[in-house]
Write a protein that holds these residues in place. Structure first.
Motif, PDB file in Angstrom:
ATOM      1  N   LEU A 113       0.670  -1.126   0.207  1.00 40.48           N
ATOM      2  CA  LEU A 113       0.095  -0.042  -0.187  1.00 40.48           C
ATOM      3  C   LEU A 113       0.835   1.186  -0.019  1.00 40.48           C
ATOM      4  O   LEU A 113       0.335   2.425  -0.689  1.00 40.48           O
ATOM      5  CB  LEU A 113      -0.807  -0.026   1.192  1.00 40.48           C
ATOM      6  N   ALA A 114       2.083   1.256   0.510  1.00 40.78           N
ATOM      7  CA  ALA A 114       2.809   2.282   0.787  1.00 40.78           C
ATOM      8  C   ALA A 114       3.406   2.664  -0.669  1.00 40.78           C
ATOM      9  O   ALA A 114       3.665   3.798  -1.064  1.00 40.78           O
ATOM     10  CB  ALA A 114       4.106   2.130   1.899  1.00 40.78           C
ATOM     11  N   ARG A 115       3.759   1.566  -1.340  1.00 45.07           N
ATOM     12  CA  ARG A 115       4.628   1.716  -2.613  1.00 45.07           C
ATOM     13  C   ARG A 115       3.746   0.744  -3.671  1.00 45.07           C
ATOM     14  O   ARG A 115       4.182  -0.426  -3.817  1.00 45.07           O
ATOM     15  CB  ARG A 115       6.001   1.286  -2.454  1.00 45.07           C
ATOM     16  N   PRO A 116       2.796   1.180  -4.167  1.00 42.28           N
ATOM     17  CA  PRO A 116       1.743   0.228  -4.959  1.00 42.28           C
ATOM     18  C   PRO A 116       2.681  -0.453  -6.217  1.00 42.28           C
ATOM     19  O   PRO A 116       3.559   0.330  -6.908  1.00 42.28           O
ATOM     20  CB  PRO A 116       0.701   1.323  -5.590  1.00 42.28           C
ATOM     21  N   GLU A 117       2.474  -1.654  -6.384  1.00 41.24           N
ATOM     22  CA  GLU A 117       3.165  -2.346  -7.616  1.00 41.24           C
ATOM     23  C   GLU A 117       2.391  -3.334  -8.062  1.00 41.24           C
ATOM     24  O   GLU A 117       1.491  -3.741  -7.478  1.00 41.24           O
ATOM     25  CB  GLU A 117       4.468  -2.901  -7.136  1.00 41.24           C
ATOM     26  N   GLN A 118       2.419  -3.616  -9.290  1.00 38.08           N
ATOM     27  CA  GLN A 118       1.740  -4.779  -9.870  1.00 38.08           C
ATOM     28  C   GLN A 118       2.483  -6.030  -9.746  1.00 38.08           C
ATOM     29  O   GLN A 118       3.664  -5.888 -10.088  1.00 38.08           O
ATOM     30  CB  GLN A 118       1.504  -4.747 -11.435  1.00 38.08           C
ATOM     31  N   HIS A 119       1.907  -7.220  -9.398  1.00 36.48           N
ATOM     32  CA  HIS A 119       2.421  -8.530  -9.341  1.00 36.48           C
ATOM     33  C   HIS A 119       1.970  -9.334 -10.593  1.00 36.48           C
ATOM     34  O   HIS A 119       0.667  -9.621 -10.496  1.00 36.48           O
ATOM     35  CB  HIS A 119       2.372  -8.987  -8.203  1.00 36.48           C
TER      36      HIS A 119
ATOM     37  N   GLY B  37      -2.681  -6.029  -7.682  1.00 35.96           N
ATOM     38  CA  GLY B  37      -2.061  -5.016  -7.032  1.00 35.96           C
ATOM     39  C   GLY B  37      -2.762  -4.540  -5.957  1.00 35.96           C
ATOM     40  O   GLY B  37      -3.969  -4.729  -5.886  1.00 35.96           O
ATOM     41  N   LEU B  38      -2.438  -3.882  -4.952  1.00 36.95           N
ATOM     42  CA  LEU B  38      -2.808  -3.283  -3.692  1.00 36.95           C
ATOM     43  C   LEU B  38      -3.195  -1.796  -4.086  1.00 36.95           C
ATOM     44  O   LEU B  38      -2.217  -1.246  -4.673  1.00 36.95           O
ATOM     45  CB  LEU B  38      -1.888  -3.366  -2.615  1.00 36.95           C
ATOM     46  N   ALA B  39      -4.326  -1.291  -3.509  1.00 34.91           N
ATOM     47  CA  ALA B  39      -4.616  -0.005  -3.754  1.00 34.91           C
ATOM     48  C   ALA B  39      -5.408   0.752  -2.468  1.00 34.91           C
ATOM     49  O   ALA B  39      -5.950  -0.195  -1.741  1.00 34.91           O
ATOM     50  CB  ALA B  39      -5.480   0.144  -4.775  1.00 34.91           C
ATOM     51  N   ARG B  40      -5.365   1.869  -2.172  1.00 34.40           N
ATOM     52  CA  ARG B  40      -5.999   2.648  -1.051  1.00 34.40           C
ATOM     53  C   ARG B  40      -6.618   3.580  -1.571  1.00 34.40           C
ATOM     54  O   ARG B  40      -6.167   4.406  -2.587  1.00 34.40           O
ATOM     55  CB  ARG B  40      -4.670   3.261  -0.135  1.00 34.40           C
ATOM     56  N   ASP B  41      -8.173   3.649  -1.189  1.00 37.81           N
ATOM     57  CA  ASP B  41      -8.930   4.944  -1.580  1.00 37.81           C
ATOM     58  C   ASP B  41      -9.744   5.125  -0.230  1.00 37.81           C
ATOM     59  O   ASP B  41      -9.389   4.683   0.731  1.00 37.81           O
ATOM     60  CB  ASP B  41      -9.820   4.735  -2.851  1.00 37.81           C
ATOM     61  N   ARG B  42     -10.801   6.146  -0.281  1.00 39.21           N
ATOM     62  CA  ARG B  42     -11.523   6.696   0.827  1.00 39.21           C
ATOM     63  C   ARG B  42     -12.233   5.452   1.255  1.00 39.21           C
ATOM     64  O   ARG B  42     -12.842   5.563   2.277  1.00 39.21           O
ATOM     65  CB  ARG B  42     -12.508   7.887   0.308  1.00 39.21           C
ATOM     66  N   GLY B  43     -12.553   4.460   0.523  1.00 34.73           N
ATOM     67  CA  GLY B  43     -13.170   3.407   0.727  1.00 34.73           C
ATOM     68  C   GLY B  43     -12.631   2.298   1.720  1.00 34.73           C
ATOM     69  O   GLY B  43     -13.169   1.332   2.267  1.00 34.73           O
TER      70      GLY B  43
END
Length: 163
Positions: free
Chosen positions: A13-19, A47-53
């Motif tokens: 989450l701190a450094r988004p990357e695709q696996h 990939g991990l992502a962060r949003d308001r949800g």
């Protein structure tokens, strides 16, 4: 490119990357029980992502699985194309809170085991009653049965009313 065994959620989450990579369905024990024959490797993107949800695990699964037709019992290649869109949660209470708006996935010890996530998502994507293309077409071409005529039965309340 090989997929990692696990993804550390806080780092992802701190450094988004695709696996991106492949996973052999024979290495997934619960899925292996559903297969009629060995299948080719599945293509996986995560990939991990962060949003308001909240925090999310998003990705795609592509490949072909060898299943047995539930109608004719022949082995056929079933195409797998599934999207992964999971809300990451820490416990059962949090999972219950997000259940109406998203599919929760519980993270333990800040780690997502890639094989477990892939196996869960593939199992959810499998058809309940797999049918090969010929049997699926035969079902679609079959005429719908005519609705059965309702047998006229006397109304028991009408009999009481006459009394």
């Amino acid at each position: 490119m090989a997929l990692p065994q696990y993804i550390k959620v806080s780092q992802g989450l701190a450094r988004p990357e695709q696996h991106v990579g492949e996973i052999d369905p024979q290495q997934l024990p619960r899925l292996r029980l559903e297969l009629a024959a060995p299948s080719q490797a599945l293509q996986v993107t995560l990939g991990l992502a962060r949003d308001r949800g909240g925090n999310w695990l998003r990705g795609e699964l592509h490949g072909s699985l060898e299943l047995e037709c539930s109608r004719c019992e022949k082995v056929f290649a079933w195409p797998l194309d599934a999207n992964i869109d999971l809300r990451l949660v820490r416990n059962d209470a949090e999972a219950q809170q997000v259940l109406e708006e998203a599919d929760p996935y519980q993270v333990e010890d800040d780690r997502l085991v890639v094989a477990d996530v892939v196996e869960d998502e593939v199992l959810l994507a499998l058809p309940m009653l797999p049918r090969c293309q010929q049997c699926e077409q035969a079902k679609a071409d079959a005429p719908e049965p005519a609705p059965a005529a309702k047998a006229e039965r006397p109304n028991p309340f009408a009999q009481l009313k006459k009394s």
